[in-house]
Design a protein around this motif. Structure first.
Motif, short mmCIF file in Angstrom:
data_model
loop_
_atom_site.label_atom_id
_atom_site.label_comp_id
_atom_site.label_asym_id
_atom_site.label_seq_id
_atom_site.Cartn_x
_atom_site.Cartn_y
_atom_site.Cartn_z
N GLU A 63 0.84 -1.19 0.00
CA GLU A 63 0.00 0.00 0.00
C GLU A 63 0.87 1.25 0.00
O GLU A 63 1.99 1.22 0.52
CB GLU A 63 -0.88 0.06 1.26
N ALA A 64 0.34 2.33 -0.55
CA ALA A 64 1.00 3.63 -0.46
C ALA A 64 -0.08 4.70 -0.56
O ALA A 64 -1.00 4.58 -1.38
CB ALA A 64 2.03 3.81 -1.56
N THR A 65 0.03 5.74 0.27
CA THR A 65 -0.95 6.81 0.29
C THR A 65 -0.32 8.10 -0.18
O THR A 65 0.77 8.49 0.28
CB THR A 65 -1.53 7.00 1.71
N TYR A 66 -0.97 8.78 -1.10
CA TYR A 66 -0.53 10.05 -1.68
C TYR A 66 -0.76 11.13 -0.63
O TYR A 66 -1.90 11.52 -0.36
CB TYR A 66 -1.37 10.30 -2.93
N ARG A 67 0.34 11.65 -0.06
CA ARG A 67 0.24 12.69 0.96
C ARG A 67 0.76 13.99 0.40
O ARG A 67 1.97 14.22 0.28
CB ARG A 67 1.08 12.30 2.19
N LYS A 68 -0.17 14.86 0.02
CA LYS A 68 0.21 16.13 -0.59
C LYS A 68 0.91 17.03 0.42
O LYS A 68 1.87 17.73 0.10
CB LYS A 68 -1.05 16.83 -1.14
N GLU A 69 0.45 17.01 1.68
CA GLU A 69 0.99 17.93 2.67
C GLU A 69 2.44 17.63 3.02
O GLU A 69 3.20 18.53 3.37
CB GLU A 69 0.12 17.92 3.94
N THR A 70 2.83 16.36 2.91
CA THR A 70 4.22 16.00 3.19
C THR A 70 4.96 15.59 1.91
O THR A 70 6.11 15.16 1.99
CB THR A 70 4.29 14.83 4.19
N THR A 71 4.33 15.75 0.78
CA THR A 71 4.87 15.34 -0.54
C THR A 71 5.54 13.97 -0.44
O THR A 71 6.71 13.79 -0.80
CB THR A 71 5.85 16.38 -1.12
#
Lengths: 113, 113
Positions: A63-71
């Motif tokens: 799994e991997a989650t796209y985290r915009k706030e931490t790029t």
């Protein structure tokens, strides 16, 4: 310009251990994010992807989650197997204009029985 | 069905020689990409074809590198006056169209002695 930074390997784990491979990126706009896997002697294969913030990509227990706030787009698996031993590449593809992807340097994973 | 194939799998050549690397994409895929992967690095974009034409060759390092795709299927990457710094794995990928998921071949390992 765009860039992808991955943790250096090799990552060495025992079977059934928890895996995290860190990936951070620099890009303008909202790129799509990918994880590719390269098994010994084979070509790169798409493992999972996410196309917008907070999306979670998943496949084969990874799994991997796209985290915009931490790029970030860290790869995780709860219980690795020997067969997961491979090189893992994080990549981004810009959202507009050129679709040319940028890859990280790759992280080698070695899983021992 | 058949995936992307590349020939030869390994090529050893002397400095100054000319080499050709071949890529057979997945049947029906209109987009074809060439990448170069140096040791310990991720793939770096070289050139992209849409059909027979090179739509973006901005990644070619210099004019010693050239690629063709005359009939919109098989592509050949040509390197003139090879240098030791050209040693790398050359990857080919294809997709149904520009921006689609890329399927990679196993690569050609080029060694310039």
């Amino acid at each position: 310009g765009n860039s992808v930074t991955q943790m250096e390997g090799p990552v060495t784990l025992s079977e059934e251990a928890f895996l995290t491979i860190n990936c951070t990126y620099t890009a303008t706009g909202y790129p799509s994010l990918f994880w590719y896997v390269q098994y010994p002697g084979e070509g790169l294969q798409l493992l999972l992807k996410a196309t917008k913030a907070d999306d979670k990509g998943s496949n084969k227990g990874f799994e991997a989650t796209y985290r915009k706030e931490t790029t970030s787009f860290h790869l995780e698996k709860g219980s690795v197997q020997v067969s997961d031993s491979a090189v893992y590449f994080c990549a981004l593809r810009p959202s507009g204009g050129s679709y040319i992807p940028t890859f990280g340097r790759g992280t080698s994973l070695i899983v021992h029985p | 069905g058949a995936g992307v194939s590349q020939t030869p799998s390994n090529k050893v050549t002397e400095k100054g020689k000319y080499v050709e690397l071949r890529c057979d994409p997945i049947s029906g895929h209109t987009a074809l990409y060439w990448y170069r992967q140096s040791l310990g690095q991720g793939p770096e974009f070289l050139i992209y074809f849409q059909g027979t034409g090179a739509a973006d060759d901005s990644g070619l390092p210099n004019d010693r590198f050239f690629a063709v795709r005359p009939e919109g299927s098989v592509s050949t990457l040509k390197i003139q006056r090879t240098e030791r710094g050209d040693s790398a794995v050359y990857l080919c990928a294809s997709s149904t169209d520009w921006g689609g998921e890329q399927y990679f071949g196993p690569g050609t390992r080029l060694t310039v002695t």
